[in-house]
Design a protein around this motif. Structure first.
Motif: not given
Length: 196
Positions: A104, A191, A193
């Motif tokens: 992340l 999200f 990455c």
């Protein structure tokens, strides 16, 4: 005649009982075969998933050596970033990133922060926030980058954040305005990455 009927009935009951026993054995056998085929299918799916992850890691390493990003990733300086459209919990998001030998995103300097903020602002709005790699799940109020356990020193929190609303917000997100928020780690969100 009665004796013949009783005898015939006993044979019929015996035949039915024997037939039921055979059917029961066949059914048991079919259940065992089904369970074994299901286990084999699960093993093969697990192997396929492992092969896919290994391939993805190989491609990622090759791209890193050539300073290229995988398809669908954005390059910034010597790093690659993926801005997901799919959603998941913070743990699921981290797992997804690891499939690409990534983590992340952890914007540790101003240039990374600005790049992520500007990219999110320019994207089609999938959601109001995206997971990043920060957490205070170990010690409340002590925010760290999950991959290194380093304290977060360049905080860009939204006003009033982190607030640990209802005492259950332990994961970091970036809002559409580029500032950070704390949220429950179980919330399903897109999200970011990062491959370093």
């Amino acid at each position: 005649m009665e004796l013949f009927k009783s005898f015939s009935l006993a044979i019929l009951v015996g035949f039915i009982s024997g037939g039921l026993f055979i059917l029961e054995r066949k059914l048991s056998f079919l259940i065992v075969i089904y369970e074994k085929s299901t286990e084999a299918h699960e093993r093969s799916m697990t192997e396929a998933e492992k092969l896919t992850a290994a391939y993805n890691q190989h491609v990622t390493r090759s791209n890193q050596q050539n300073h290229e990003c995988p398809p669908g990733w954005k390059k910034h300086m010597k790093r690659c970033y993926f801005f997901s459209r799919q959603t998941g919990s913070w743990a699921e998001a981290g797992s997804y990133c690891r499939n690409f030998n990534a983590k992340l995103a952890e914007p540790k300097d101003e240039a990374e922060f600005v790049f992520i903020r500007n990219t999110i602002k320019s994207r089609i709005r999938v959601n109001n926030e995206y997971y990043l790699g920060g957490t205070d799940i170990c010690y409340e109020g002590e925010w760290i980058w999950a991959s290194t356990m380093e304290p977060i020193t360049n905080a860009h929190w939204s006003p009033g954040e982190p607030n640990n609303y209802f005492l259950k917000e332990n994961c970091m997100t970036v809002l559409l305005n580029g500032l950070w928020n704390d949220i429950s780690c179980e919330t399903s969100l897109p999200f970011v990455c990062e491959i370093a």
